[in-house]
Motif scaffolding. Structure first.
Motif, PDB file in Angstrom:
ATOM      1  N   LEU A 116     -34.572  17.849  26.166  1.00 25.50           N
ATOM      2  CA  LEU A 116     -35.340  18.068  24.670  1.00 25.50           C
ATOM      3  C   LEU A 116     -36.928  18.278  24.805  1.00 25.50           C
ATOM      4  N   LEU A 117     -37.601  17.050  25.744  1.00 24.64           N
ATOM      5  CA  LEU A 117     -39.041  17.917  25.935  1.00 24.64           C
ATOM      6  C   LEU A 117     -38.945  18.625  26.764  1.00 24.64           C
ATOM      7  N   ARG A 118     -39.866  20.505  25.949  1.00 21.33           N
ATOM      8  CA  ARG A 118     -40.422  21.656  26.933  1.00 21.33           C
ATOM      9  C   ARG A 118     -41.569  21.887  26.585  1.00 21.33           C
ATOM     10  N   PRO A 119     -42.111  22.569  27.581  1.00 23.43           N
ATOM     11  CA  PRO A 119     -43.118  23.680  27.217  1.00 23.43           C
ATOM     12  C   PRO A 119     -43.213  24.662  25.701  1.00 23.43           C
ATOM     13  N   GLY A 120     -44.200  23.912  24.639  1.00 24.74           N
ATOM     14  CA  GLY A 120     -44.337  24.593  23.988  1.00 24.74           C
ATOM     15  C   GLY A 120     -42.737  24.041  22.692  1.00 24.74           C
ATOM     16  N   GLY A 121     -42.367  23.778  22.971  1.00 25.39           N
ATOM     17  CA  GLY A 121     -40.772  23.408  21.949  1.00 25.39           C
ATOM     18  C   GLY A 121     -41.645  22.104  21.110  1.00 25.39           C
ATOM     19  N   LEU A 122     -41.015  21.766  19.819  1.00 25.26           N
ATOM     20  CA  LEU A 122     -42.083  20.723  19.128  1.00 25.26           C
ATOM     21  C   LEU A 122     -41.676  19.403  19.405  1.00 25.26           C
ATOM     22  N   TRP A 123     -40.238  19.380  20.168  1.00 27.84           N
ATOM     23  CA  TRP A 123     -40.685  17.811  20.348  1.00 27.84           C
ATOM     24  C   TRP A 123     -41.356  17.398  21.396  1.00 27.84           C
ATOM     25  N   THR A 124     -42.759  16.490  21.785  1.00 32.54           N
ATOM     26  CA  THR A 124     -43.087  16.196  22.691  1.00 32.54           C
ATOM     27  C   THR A 124     -43.474  14.917  22.834  1.00 32.54           C
ATOM     28  N   SER A 125     -42.527  13.943  22.670  1.00 32.28           N
ATOM     29  CA  SER A 125     -42.753  12.541  23.122  1.00 32.28           C
ATOM     30  C   SER A 125     -41.091  12.502  22.875  1.00 32.28           C
ATOM     31  N   LEU A 126     -39.899  10.769  23.907  1.00 32.08           N
ATOM     32  CA  LEU A 126     -39.316  10.561  22.835  1.00 32.08           C
ATOM     33  C   LEU A 126     -39.099   9.005  23.890  1.00 32.08           C
ATOM     34  N   ASP A 127     -38.876   8.118  22.954  1.00 33.59           N
ATOM     35  CA  ASP A 127     -38.838   7.006  23.053  1.00 33.59           C
ATOM     36  C   ASP A 127     -37.631   5.364  22.665  1.00 33.59           C
ATOM     37  N   VAL A 128     -36.752   5.118  23.406  1.00 29.49           N
ATOM     38  CA  VAL A 128     -35.896   4.784  22.655  1.00 29.49           C
ATOM     39  C   VAL A 128     -36.288   3.214  22.633  1.00 29.49           C
ATOM     40  N   VAL A 129     -35.797   2.425  21.881  1.00 31.23           N
ATOM     41  CA  VAL A 129     -36.357   0.847  21.660  1.00 31.23           C
ATOM     42  C   VAL A 129     -34.841   0.201  21.701  1.00 31.23           C
ATOM     43  N   GLU A 130     -34.684  -0.526  21.924  1.00 32.61           N
ATOM     44  CA  GLU A 130     -33.125  -1.683  22.223  1.00 32.61           C
ATOM     45  C   GLU A 130     -32.738  -1.946  20.581  1.00 32.61           C
ATOM     46  N   THR A 131     -33.842  -2.235  19.733  1.00 35.64           N
ATOM     47  CA  THR A 131     -33.533  -2.943  18.336  1.00 35.64           C
ATOM     48  C   THR A 131     -34.818  -3.115  17.525  1.00 35.64           C
ATOM     49  N   THR A 132     -34.744  -2.854  16.676  1.00 35.35           N
ATOM     50  CA  THR A 132     -36.081  -2.393  15.749  1.00 35.35           C
ATOM     51  C   THR A 132     -36.069  -3.089  14.158  1.00 35.35           C
ATOM     52  N   GLY A 133     -36.691  -3.022  13.579  1.00 33.81           N
ATOM     53  CA  GLY A 133     -36.600  -3.354  11.755  1.00 33.81           C
ATOM     54  C   GLY A 133     -36.493  -1.977  11.102  1.00 33.81           C
ATOM     55  N   SER A 134     -37.428  -0.874  11.241  1.00 37.37           N
ATOM     56  CA  SER A 134     -37.236   0.319  11.206  1.00 37.37           C
ATOM     57  C   SER A 134     -38.419   1.282  11.920  1.00 37.37           C
ATOM     58  N   THR A 135     -37.599   2.224  12.359  1.00 42.40           N
ATOM     59  CA  THR A 135     -37.904   3.660  13.201  1.00 42.40           C
ATOM     60  C   THR A 135     -39.117   4.279  11.816  1.00 42.40           C
ATOM     61  N   ASN A 136     -38.842   4.452  11.333  1.00 48.32           N
ATOM     62  CA  ASN A 136     -39.580   5.182   9.973  1.00 48.32           C
ATOM     63  C   ASN A 136     -40.926   3.568   9.973  1.00 48.32           C
ATOM     64  N   SER A 137     -40.646   2.884  10.283  1.00 49.23           N
ATOM     65  CA  SER A 137     -41.771   1.586   9.949  1.00 49.23           C
ATOM     66  C   SER A 137     -42.667   2.007  10.821  1.00 49.23           C
ATOM     67  N   ASP A 138     -42.009   2.084  11.921  1.00 53.14           N
ATOM     68  CA  ASP A 138     -42.555   1.750  13.483  1.00 53.14           C
ATOM     69  C   ASP A 138     -43.169   3.390  13.800  1.00 53.14           C
ATOM     70  N   LEU A 139     -42.928   4.079  13.440  1.00 50.48           N
ATOM     71  CA  LEU A 139     -43.311   5.710  13.585  1.00 50.48           C
ATOM     72  C   LEU A 139     -44.659   5.858  12.415  1.00 50.48           C
ATOM     73  N   ALA A 140     -44.307   5.635  11.850  1.00 49.37           N
ATOM     74  CA  ALA A 140     -46.021   5.336  10.013  1.00 49.37           C
ATOM     75  C   ALA A 140     -47.132   4.379  11.163  1.00 49.37           C
ATOM     76  N   ARG A 141     -46.584   3.685  11.727  1.00 53.87           N
ATOM     77  CA  ARG A 141     -47.934   2.359  11.831  1.00 53.87           C
ATOM     78  C   ARG A 141     -48.244   3.470  12.825  1.00 53.87           C
ATOM     79  N   ARG A 142     -47.634   3.924  14.355  1.00 58.12           N
ATOM     80  CA  ARG A 142     -48.697   5.109  15.291  1.00 58.12           C
ATOM     81  C   ARG A 142     -49.316   5.509  14.288  1.00 58.12           C
ATOM     82  N   ALA A 143     -48.600   6.591  13.465  1.00 54.87           N
ATOM     83  CA  ALA A 143     -49.146   8.018  13.457  1.00 54.87           C
ATOM     84  C   ALA A 143     -50.443   7.660  12.227  1.00 54.87           C
ATOM     85  N   ALA A 144     -50.625   6.359  12.139  1.00 53.92           N
ATOM     86  CA  ALA A 144     -51.579   5.895  10.796  1.00 53.92           C
ATOM     87  C   ALA A 144     -53.106   6.170  12.225  1.00 53.92           C
TER      88      ALA A 144
END
Length: 288
Positions: free
Chosen positions: A28-56
């Motif tokens: 999925l990660l390729r030069p010039g493509g949309l996807w720039t990073s990809l991470d997997v976690v074993e468990t979390t409350g909400s991926t939306n909340s986690d990514l929103a915190r990183r975006a801030a």
């Protein structure tokens, strides 16, 4: 939890192996493509909340965060979304359509629905219908069932779009009688890596088309594609609107702003921009 390149090798269900992170990155990660990073976690409350915190604190467009298990996933109206570990796809992506007028960003969850439906048609061989505004429906034993949902939230300079999709859930694991899964819908593949690649590649395609058209849903073909796949259109529905207002009518169109247009009993057509939609005449005779 810290993202891991090597998810734990022990799992309770041999039919539900962990995701292969290096393989997903290679695919999925390729030069010039949309996807720039990809991470997997074993468990979390909400991926939306986690990514929103990183975006801030600053985050590049195209970040993808996936959880093997999500314990506090959120849907619309603050509903929770939970499922057994590795039984589905639980992920969020970060998009920054800064060159698109902000009033058109409301199309992003609908765009994601189109991308998911088209991607799953190819990778899973399942006909996935769209219930306005953010549900993914499959047919199980002749009845419509909700197999997934989409949630978009403003974060930082962009939008976090999350998706939860039931993949291998068995009948005794479903959270509600109206729920379904790809496996129960007869999917030809329930390999989560194949499905994830299919959905994310489709999302990259549709997002590129939409941005190239400056967010114009008609010009990009998005409005037509959504209407073609929308199970809500042509149905009698009840819209539960903000302020405890209820509106019943036939869903006749998706307008240029992504709103659902209802034709009411008094002959008026009223666009709905937000609300909880109930299909009063659902496939199989049930309410969805």
């Amino acid at each position: 939890m810290t993202p891991s390149d090597t998810p734990q090798s022990r799992w309770s269900d041999l039919d539900r192996p962990p995701l292969n992170v290096p393989a997903l990155r290679r695919g999925l990660l390729r030069p010039g493509g949309l996807w720039t990073s990809l991470d997997v976690v074993e468990t979390t409350g909400s991926t939306n909340s986690d990514l929103a915190r990183r975006a801030a604190t600053g985050l590049d467009e195209g970040a993808v965060l996936i959880a093997e298990e999500q314990t506090a996933g959120r849907g619309r109206l603050d509903r929770t979304w939970t499922a057994p570990a590795r039984s589905g796809l639980f992920f969020s992506v970060y998009l920054k359509p800064g060159d698109v007028p902000a009033e058109r960003w409301g199309w992003l969850p609908l765009l994601t629905g189109v991308a998911a439906a088209t991607g799953l048609a190819r990778s899973a061989g399942v006909d996935t219908a769209l219930k306005w505004p953010n549900d993914l429906l499959v047919t199980v034993e002749g009845a419509e069932r909700k197999a997934g949902g989409i949630l978009a939230e403003r974060a930082g300079d962009g939008v976090v779009v999350g998706m939860g999709l039931n993949v291998s859930l068995r009948a005794d694991e479903l959270p509600a009688p109206t729920a379904g899964s790809l496996a129960l819908a007869g999917a030809v593949s329930t390999d989560r890596e194949t499905l994830l690649r299919g959905v994310l590649r489709s999302l990259e395609h549709w997002y590129g088309q939409w941005r190239a058209a400056d967010g114009d849903a008609a010009a990009s073909g998005l409005q037509e594609a959504y209407a073609a796949g929308c199970a809500t259109l042509g149905r009698t529905v009840r819209a539960q609107l903000p302020g405890d207002r209820t509106l019943t009518g036939e869903a006749v169109a998706i307008d240029g702003d992504g709103r659902l247009v209802l034709s009411t009993g008094d002959g008026l057509q009223e666009p709905v921009s937000a609300g909880d939609i109930v299909h009063l005449r659902g496939a199989g005779g049930g309410l969805v």
